[in-house]
Design a protein around this motif. Sequence first.
Motif, PDB file in Angstrom:
ATOM      1  N   ASP A 480       0.257  -0.994   0.043  1.00  0.00           N
ATOM      2  CA  ASP A 480       0.348  -0.078  -0.197  1.00  0.00           C
ATOM      3  C   ASP A 480       0.261   1.178  -0.195  1.00  0.00           C
ATOM      4  OD1 ASP A 480      -1.954   2.249   0.566  1.00  0.00           O
ATOM      5  OD2 ASP A 480      -2.452   0.936   2.688  1.00  0.00           O
ATOM      6  N   CYS A 481       1.082   2.129  -1.113  1.00  0.00           N
ATOM      7  CA  CYS A 481       1.431   3.111  -1.059  1.00  0.00           C
ATOM      8  C   CYS A 481       0.923   4.250  -1.216  1.00  0.00           C
ATOM      9  CB  CYS A 481       2.745   3.482  -2.291  1.00  0.00           C
ATOM     10  SG  CYS A 481       3.874   2.143  -2.126  1.00  0.00           S
ATOM     11  N   GLY A 482      -0.263   4.826  -0.559  1.00  0.00           N
ATOM     12  CA  GLY A 482      -1.537   5.512  -0.927  1.00  0.00           C
ATOM     13  C   GLY A 482      -1.600   5.406  -1.905  1.00  0.00           C
ATOM     14  N   CYS A 486       2.954   0.985  -5.553  1.00  0.00           N
ATOM     15  CA  CYS A 486       3.849   0.573  -5.197  1.00  0.00           C
ATOM     16  C   CYS A 486       4.811   0.055  -6.367  1.00  0.00           C
ATOM     17  CB  CYS A 486       4.077  -0.076  -3.908  1.00  0.00           C
ATOM     18  SG  CYS A 486       3.825   0.411  -2.322  1.00  0.00           S
ATOM     19  N   THR A 498       3.866   4.648  -8.034  1.00  0.00           N
ATOM     20  CA  THR A 498       5.391   5.476  -6.966  1.00  0.00           C
ATOM     21  C   THR A 498       6.620   5.503  -7.911  1.00  0.00           C
ATOM     22  OG1 THR A 498       6.404   3.692  -6.127  1.00  0.00           O
ATOM     23  CG2 THR A 498       4.145   5.079  -5.141  1.00  0.00           C
ATOM     24  N   PRO A 502       9.768   2.599  -4.155  1.00  0.00           N
ATOM     25  CA  PRO A 502       8.930   3.647  -3.362  1.00  0.00           C
ATOM     26  C   PRO A 502       9.772   4.711  -2.667  1.00  0.00           C
ATOM     27  CG  PRO A 502       8.283   1.249  -3.677  1.00  0.00           C
ATOM     28  CD  PRO A 502       9.357   1.406  -4.022  1.00  0.00           C
ATOM     29  N   ARG A 504       9.469   6.503   1.342  1.00  0.00           N
ATOM     30  CA  ARG A 504       9.039   5.899   2.835  1.00  0.00           C
ATOM     31  C   ARG A 504       7.946   5.890   2.781  1.00  0.00           C
ATOM     32  NH1 ARG A 504      12.926   6.496   7.874  1.00  0.00           N
ATOM     33  NH2 ARG A 504      10.765   6.029   9.331  1.00  0.00           N
ATOM     34  N   GLN A 505       7.363   5.134   3.480  1.00  0.00           N
ATOM     35  CA  GLN A 505       5.193   5.338   4.093  1.00  0.00           C
ATOM     36  C   GLN A 505       5.605   5.209   5.151  1.00  0.00           C
ATOM     37  OE1 GLN A 505       3.202   5.348   0.977  1.00  0.00           O
ATOM     38  NE2 GLN A 505       5.156   5.654  -0.076  1.00  0.00           N
ATOM     39  N   ASP A 516       8.085  -1.901   5.127  1.00  0.00           N
ATOM     40  CA  ASP A 516       7.903  -1.078   4.896  1.00  0.00           C
ATOM     41  C   ASP A 516       8.306  -0.704   3.536  1.00  0.00           C
ATOM     42  OD1 ASP A 516       7.312   2.526   5.089  1.00  0.00           O
ATOM     43  OD2 ASP A 516       9.001   2.081   3.658  1.00  0.00           O
ATOM     44  N   SER A 518       9.606   0.965   0.803  1.00  0.00           N
ATOM     45  CA  SER A 518      10.599   1.043  -0.250  1.00  0.00           C
ATOM     46  C   SER A 518      12.108   0.425   0.562  1.00  0.00           C
ATOM     47  CB  SER A 518      10.978   2.833   1.184  1.00  0.00           C
ATOM     48  OG  SER A 518      11.162   2.294   2.552  1.00  0.00           O
TER      49      SER A 518
END
Length: 671
Positions: A480-482, A486, A498, A502, A504-505, A516, A518
């Motif tokens: 989940d990258c918002g 991702c 992204t 990606p 940092r979440q 994470d 990233s």
Amino acid sequence: MTSRKNIPFMFFVALLMFFLAAPSCNIRHEPIGVLYVLHGGMDTNKSMYMWDASVQMFTYDQNHPVYKFVIKNPAMWPAVLNPETTEFAVRFLRKYEFTYDRIGGTDPFQEISEKQLAAIKEELNNNEYGLKFEVDWTSWLAADHIDHLPFPRFFYNAPGNGNHLTYCGEGDADGPWENCNPERYNVDGPVEKLLKKGVSRIIMIDMTVGGMRFYKSFDVVQMAKRVINQWNEQHGTSIPLIWVNDYSNLMERSYPEDEGWTSTVGPPQKDRHVLIQGSPNPIAADPELAAFHVKGIEARFNPDVSDEETGVLMFSHGLFDPNRRFFDPKIDDVITLQKNIKTLLIERHPTMNPEHIIGGFGGVKQLNSLNGIVEVNREMRGENLAHSYYHEGETELPEDEWGYRYWEALEYLKNRGVKHIVVDFTNYVTFSVLVLEVYNQISKEIGVKTWLKYSDGDFDRYPVYGNPFADYWGNWANTDCGMQKCCFTMGGCGEGYTDYPPPRQGPLDKALSDLDPSLVYDNSDYGHLGYNPALGPPDSTRPVQEQYSGTWDVFATIDDNPLFGKMLAQHVLNAAINPLVYITNKEVKNSITAGEGIVWQAHVSGGKPPYRYEWSIKKQGTTDWRPMKKNRATWTWETGKQDTGSYNIRCKVHDSMSRSNEVVWEGFNVL
């Protein structure tokens, strides 16, 4: 003159003396217990086994939060595998879902280990001394073989307050678990079984992490001693335990004096400051073990690449926790083995470049200067297992060619023009699901398509897919990258995704999560090393920029080679028959000033007293040992101004049966 009537009597005496001198005499004939110590895990990936393995690893440390707040609280048992309450569960559930699927569903580790055990038994049963052995195995983890934990009832009683470890998944989404026995921990383990067979002593031979001394093995030994101590107290016996890998009990002698201390607490207040010199690990130092590794490395050479253009990376985990350096000599043992491997490789392949045979470790958490938090990061590959201090050491990572991070080592070999790299993971002797992690750690750095078997695949090990590679490593990470998806593809993913990697979440004011996005690394065709996205996209058909253009593979593990079992059995026999010796000095020093004296002490167990001692020294740069002519367990060396230099100190001990062993303290300095 001897009378005729005395001849039969004298013949009887001579015959008696002959048998007393025979190898099988003067040895106790009670059976000797032998335990082959393994790492352990689970044959198949099931929730019940994952729960048991998770609980087992934390039960050894009474200071760990999981032990104090979960294991001792039955209401919290459903939280062990709950992805909403613990990242630990998520990471391992996702990783093992992948690795078990890749190998076809069943880890071959146990089957291979039992073949190793059979070879040990065969060699011991054919011993020339007339000794009887009772042989079994035990392991640090035993999720689906709980009766092979060193002390199952310790785990059973761990919750305390009248509670027992009887959970069968009643609070889990997929529970209660089928065929789960709530009393599975309420059983005798291998130590109890050996004691009930009347063994006179128990000898442990340990390959938990490839023969190195390590806290996991130490956990097993301490659990076994709990059982033996209880037995001795209840039965008025004095049955000893000999751990072959640490027959000098260095780890016990080094263990901090703080009451109830474990590494989870932090650095100890009362460190014993015991020196490792003079207390070797005979397994890690055995040239035969190095030879098995060398054969495994040679089995993965590329026949189209010359020795001159071949490199070897010897890769190892660290201590997992820097506070273990106060008692754990794992890194010392690792370097001992790796040096022996390098020496033998050069001996067998004289055109190999010694500068292309190096050692490397994984990553660790670091201080983030932006938030002041020690946390995992991308530079360290999201890892935190490789705190690599020598025993009682102050500096992270060994010196010289042994102290690379594995990605630095691969970069070094790549930049020196090496055309084929073999990775020897020195903590493993047996293939298992754990080996897949090594493949993926390497492939993300120097590529999937550069794997030596890429074209044909390896369907024996990976029956469905033919290879051990995940699409990306860090496949346990959240996806989940918002507002965007991702991107886990090196070179980028396009609109709606992204950047890669990606961003940092997790919030900056909290430690970065292991999950994470990233931290994810794409398992790209030709790897991350030597690639700069600012200089253009990667190419799926060939390496670009400075990417690795050679080939690589992971060494062939020893597995069920019967000669390996024979080697281990010979170490057991040595411990059963011969005197074992280690040496210390009363000053607890590895150097003195010329003109000072130092008292050396030999500590001997086993064999048959009385003992005879031979002390000798050898100065660096010379070839001959100089005898000290001191037939005593204690010897004082009074040095003079002429004695400056570096020395090896040797003590050889003979018992009354003319059996012997020796130990060498290397690198003692007279300044």
